[in-house]
Design an enzyme around this catalytic site. Structure first.
Site, PDB file in Angstrom:
ATOM      1  N   HIS A  38      -2.322   1.106  -7.337  1.00  0.00           N
ATOM      2  CA  HIS A  38      -1.020   1.155  -6.977  1.00  0.00           C
ATOM      3  C   HIS A  38      -1.032   0.013  -5.710  1.00  0.00           C
ATOM      4  CE1 HIS A  38       3.065   1.880  -5.839  1.00  0.00           C
ATOM      5  NE2 HIS A  38       2.647   2.301  -4.648  1.00  0.00           N
ATOM      6  N   ASP A  83       1.171  -1.860  -3.187  1.00  0.00           N
ATOM      7  CA  ASP A  83       2.607  -2.210  -2.928  1.00  0.00           C
ATOM      8  C   ASP A  83       2.785  -3.373  -2.562  1.00  0.00           C
ATOM      9  OD1 ASP A  83       3.486   0.599  -2.551  1.00  0.00           O
ATOM     10  OD2 ASP A  83       1.950   0.820  -1.054  1.00  0.00           O
ATOM     11  N   ASP A  90       5.676   5.882  -7.114  1.00  0.00           N
ATOM     12  CA  ASP A  90       5.725   5.887  -5.788  1.00  0.00           C
ATOM     13  C   ASP A  90       7.104   5.633  -5.172  1.00  0.00           C
ATOM     14  OD1 ASP A  90       4.434   6.376  -3.472  1.00  0.00           O
ATOM     15  OD2 ASP A  90       4.372   4.424  -2.608  1.00  0.00           O
ATOM     16  N   HIS A 117       9.912  -0.979  -3.415  1.00  0.00           N
ATOM     17  CA  HIS A 117      10.213   0.412  -2.861  1.00  0.00           C
ATOM     18  C   HIS A 117       9.788   0.440  -1.285  1.00  0.00           C
ATOM     19  CE1 HIS A 117       6.223   1.385  -4.772  1.00  0.00           C
ATOM     20  NE2 HIS A 117       5.979   1.978  -3.846  1.00  0.00           N
TER      21      HIS A 117
END
Length: 1009
Positions: free
Chosen positions: A263, A265, A375, A579
């Site tokens: 994951h 970001d 997330d 996000h």
């Protein structure tokens, strides 16, 4: 636990840590090291290879914050290593507990080809297997000295200036430790995994034969292991473990569908510049692991990240493409980025899907079947419909497991949205997107799985994430041992599509969750970094407007449709909805760049708008008013009309009273007292006063705001325990302007800040508008704007994507009590039968609502969240000048509040030209337009998206001021929609039946185009 058992575990743990793992790499020779430190931003590989390199050696400091250092490594494989697997092993000064959050590197061959990432817990790369002996080695390592900004072990986090190169220290952050060639010992590596898996497994087993035999096998293996000759005796030790590792799992064992994952970001504690490199490093490593482990499957989301690889690292891109074609590298999610899903408009969510799926189809020949958002900070109830209408069949997240109070009751279920659409959803009971396949994780998945009576398993995203890194060979080795092991869930690498297909078969009637997936945490993400949110709101509207005017100009004036420019602008905006960007939870560097990028997007969008309008109105001096919004108002039809400015229907009066003022529009009478507070707001038609007697609205309140942990993310309930009402007034003036609008201007000083406010009321208006400009210089404070209302509301109604969501106002249960800060888009409304009041805004997303007894009645107080001042990860969050617009709408309903919210966010546009023009598209008031554009596929088809905004069945008529020869309903990606309702096209008008909150996309073919 028996003392002997403790001794065995202690013995195995120490031997693994101190003897086995250090022996995985055997004989080693140091490489010659040279370095070149860049003074600024990263360079292309070809330029970096040609730099002047100076002699270097392990043990020397390197790397200021955000710096790049290139290391040249040269040497020769010893002749006696012929036939062995030889690897390069590098330690840049890693902290093994923080993979993804510190220094990283990408290793290159001498021709510049990326080899593999070098990172904590994954600090090796293959040189030769088998080695010939004597071969020369020349490698180049691009090393990024990213500062460590997060340490959960020492939370709460301290403010840091390292989050922006403008304030970061230039002192070196790291000290290298090792640059070696080493022999890889496969049998020792395998022994380490055997011991690791069994130690982890026994820890989760109850006392009994299985656990006892594992412990005895560990003792037997360690007895066979000569600690002075680990390499020579590893095979014998493994032999002692073989029987317990061969014991098959129970038939009913939980089934874990593992997918390799990182994951990453798109920005967070690093800027997007660094994410570009993180993605390349991770993809380079994962494609190598796919080559080494034929069972491994890796999944990666975010078309933007694939686009970065394609643009910046074409060699890695070719490897990714090949692995995707082989079905081993799996594009996930079908979105441009893993966006926030609470604050973006419905149209922006549609574009996340459209831009993501178009990229995956065009570049990789695949279309994603599900939405992958592990997330994001809560999920809007509008999403199920949008997922289904975009062609998705499943949804995956794990974030709701972070809830502070209430445990979510399902892991596999159907999620129902505001329109009744449902999507099959899965939350992994492992409750992480960074799984290592440890014994504890697997036991948690098996024991906690809520649907275990009927469903067989769950998903595990496996690999280091957040800052990237992905799956390690150790994790892959655990998966191989856990494929069929007694006492453990069965683990298999699997595409998520296969998992969801099986889940659908096992759960033909799954449990259902209706409404928003509210995250009981990170509530302050609706408020932090106001400029970023303000830019987002403005640019969402500008891009919709730019498309509409460009479409009108293409149809009417034959001007070329700027499809490429619009795609570019949308992609840039969608990235800023990631996000950790839109929620305001990234470092200062990220938000500084986001604000600047929003300004550039706005300027370019306005340029497209001006260009299109100029083509439509021609050269001249006539004032022409055009409506950029997607609803009808004031006689100005939707999406463009050349009309004179509407004349006021009534005059406004302004009278002094008791040191304050009374403003009367003919529809609304407002009393502003000597403190600048609103003590009355009367709906003239009904005589109802929205403000309870003895109360005051337009009240600014300042709270102490220090959450327990995540500064920029959280606002904790205890913030309400300390509040200061900002009632002191430095100055107040009032006037009626030449435009007939009454205005009261206020200035307040508090703490270290100054706030200027203008209250305005236009003739005939039911909306008291508030314009605030704040010089904000607070620390760890939260600014709220309060409106106590004489409305006994059972629920609040807040705008969300393509409709509204209702929330009860009571706190009967812990679920309602946990929703003490909630989201809205352009308005929130409270009502009782026959009377409603709304608050509209131009850039605010967070609000709270409380109910207080007042005699025999109830006062409902709605407060808008304006500004915060957290210090981590950006110690200067929201400092400086901030602006807000809001409006108090008295005597309204959802439809009227929607129009008032639209009006505040999309004011009428005035241009000068020679001629006016009729609107290209009009729509009756039962529905709202969301987009008017030309088709994404390059054709000249007109695409119109509309929706029912109130929540009732409706019939609407869409008219196009151009000859329409064919019309059909399509999906959100503008393709065929299975079982679409036939379109009723008569005399150029499309008549529609819409369900509550239904989103409909029409594709219209125009004659002659």
């Amino acid at each position: 636990m028996h003392d002997d058992d403790q001794l065995t575990i202690g013995r195995a743990t120490r031997v693994l840590r101190e003897r086995i793992l250090p022996a995985v790499h055997g004989p080693a020779v140091p490489l010659r090291v040279e370095r070149a430190e860049l003074p600024g931003e990263p360079l292309p590989v070809a330029e970096a290879l040609a730099l002047d390199y100076a002699p270097d050696a392990p043990g020397r400091p390197w790397g200021p914050a955000w710096g790049t250092t290139w290391f040249r490594l040269t040497g020769e494989v010893p002749a006696e290593w012929a036939g062995r697997r030889v690897e390069v092993v590098i330690d840049l000064g890693f902290d093994s507990s923080m993979p993804g959050f510190q220094a990283e590197g990408l290793l290159h061959r001498v021709d510049g080809t990326p080899l593999k990432a070098i990172a904590p817990r994954n600090a090796w790369a293959l040189v030769a297997e088998p080695a010939a002996g004597g071969e020369p080695v020349e490698l180049y390592l691009e090393a990024a000295s990213n500062p460590v900004l997060l340490d959960i072990e020492r939370a709460p986090f301290l403010p840091t200036e390292q989050g922006d190169p403008e304030t970061a220290s230039r002192e070196p952050l790291y000290r290298t430790r090792r640059f070696d060639l080493a022999v890889f010992e496969p049998e020792v590596f395998a022994l380490g995994l055997d011991v690791d898996v069994l130690v982890g497994l026994q820890a989760e087993l109850p006392p009994g034969p299985r656990r006892a035999r594992i412990l005895q096998a560990l003792d037997d293996a360690l007895d066979r292991l000569d600690l002075q000759d680990v390499v020579g005796t590893a095979a014998a030790a493994r032999g002692a473990l073989a029987p317990v590792l061969a014991a098959p799992a129970e038939q009913s064992a939980h089934r874990v569908s593992a997918v390799g994952h990182a994951h990453i970001d798109s920005a967070w504690l690093w800027p997007t510049r660094e994410t570009v490199r993180k993605v390349a490093r991770t993809a380079a490593s994962m494609t190598r692991l796919l080559e080494e482990d034929p069972a491994f499957v890796y999944g990666m989301s975010s078309a933007q990240q694939y686009a970065w690889i394609r643009q910046h690292r074409p060699e890695v891109w070719e490897r990714v493409k090949a692995a995707v074609a082989a079905g081993r590298f799996v594009p996930l999610g079908g979105m441009w980025v893993e966006s926030d899903t609470v604050m973006p408009t419905g149209e922006a969510i549609v574009r996340q899907f459209a831009q993501g799926q178009r990229f995956f189809e065009r570049e990789l020949g695949v279309r994603c079947s599900g939405v992958w958002l592990p997330d994001s900070f809560g999920y809007s109830p509008a999403l199920p419909q949008l997922m289904r209408r975009a062609g998705f069949s499943w949804f995956f997240t794990q974030k709701i497991s972070w809830n502070q109070v209430n445990r979510f009751p399902h892991h596999t279920f159907e999620w129902e949205g505001i329109d009744g659409s449902r999507v099959l959803t899965h939350f992994p009971p492992m409750e992480t997107y960074n799984a290592e396949l440890s014994g504890a994780e697997l036991a948690k998945a098996s024991r906690g799985f809520q649907e275990a009576r009927r469903a067989s398993g769950s998903i595990a995203p496996v690999g280091w994430g957040d800052g990237g890194g992905g799956t390690t060979r150790e994790m892959a080795g655990r998966a191989a041992r856990l494929a069929d092991l007694e006492g453990s869930p069965r683990v298999a690498w699997e595409h998520p599509d296969a998992f969801f297909a099986r889940a659908r078969e096992e759960l033909p009637t799954p449990p259902v969750w209706v409404g928003e997936l509210y995250l009981e945490l990170h509530r302050a993400t609706l408020t932090s970094q106001h400029r970023t949110k303000q830019g987002n709101r403005r640019n969402e509207q500008l891009l919709i407007e730019a498309e509409a005017w460009a479409t009108t100009a293409a149809v009417r004036a034959g001007t070329p449709y700027p499809r490429a420019e619009l795609d570019d602008l949308w992609q840039r905006l969608l990235l800023l909805q990631f996000h950790d960007i839109l929620p305001g939870t990234a470092i200062a560097w990220v938000h500084r760049e986001a604000v600047a990028e929003h300004a550039r997007i706005a300027a370019e969008a306005l340029g497209l708008i001006d260009r299109s309008l100029a083509a439509l109105v021609g050269e001249g001096d006539r004032e022409i008013v055009v409506n950029p919004a997607t609803s009808e108002r004031s006689g100005v039809a939707a999406l463009g009309a050349a009309v004179a400015s509407p004349a006021p229907e009534a005059a406004v009066s302004l009278e002094p009273r008791d040191g304050g003022w009374v403003l009367d529009s003919g529809a609304l009478r407002v009393v502003v007292d000597a403190r600048g507070l609103v003590t009355s707001a009367v709906d003239v038609t009904t005589g109802r006063d929205a403000v309870p007697a003895g109360c005051a609205a337009n009240l600014l309140q300042l709270h102490q705001d220090l959450p327990n942990l995540w500064d920029a993310w959280d606002v904790d309930r205890h913030y309400r325990n300390r509040v200061t009402d900002l009632v002191d007034l430095e100055r107040m003036t009032a006037e009626v302007g030449e435009d007939g609008v009454a205005r009261v201007r206020l200035v307040r000083r508090f703490s270290r800040s100054v706030l200027e406010e203008e209250l305005s009321l236009a003739p005939g208006s039911r909306t008291l508008e508030l314009d605030l400009a704040t010089e904000w210089h607070e620390t760890e404070q939260l600014l709220k704007l309060a409106f106590p209302l004489d409305v006994r509301a059972a629920h609040s109604t807040a705008e969300t994507q393509f409709g509204v969501q209702q929330r009860v106002t009571h706190v009967n249960t812990s679920w309602e009590a946990a929703r003490f800060e909630t989201s809205m888009h352009r308005f929130v409304l409270v009502e009782e039968p026959g009377f409603a009041v709304a608050l509209v805004n131009d850039s605010t997303y967070g609000y709270d609502l409380t109910r207080e007894a007042d005699g025999d009645g109830i006062v409902t107080t709605v407060r808008l969240s304006l500004l915060r001042a957290p210090r981590f990860p950006d110690p200067r969050t929201d400092q400086g000048r901030q602006t807000h617009r809001a409006g108090l709408v008295v005597g309204t309903d959802v439809r009227h509040a929607t129009d008032e919210g639209v009006a505040m966010n999309a004011p009428l546009r005035r241009v000068r030209g020679a001629r006016g023009f009729a609107p290209l598209v009009t729509l009756t008031a039962e529905a709202l337009l969301s987009a008017v554009k030309l088709a994404d596929d390059g054709s000249s088809d007109l695409v119109v998206r509309l929706y029912e905004p109130v929540g009732r069945r409706a019939e609407a008529v869409l008219r196009v001021d151009a000859p329409v020869t064919a019309a059909r309903t399509v999906d959100l990606l503008e393709g065929p929609l299975p079982e679409a309702e036939p379109v009723d096209l008569q005399d150029g008008a499309v008549r529609l039946r819409l369900g509550p909150f239904e989103v409909r996309t029409l594709r219209l073919h125009l004659a002659g185009r």
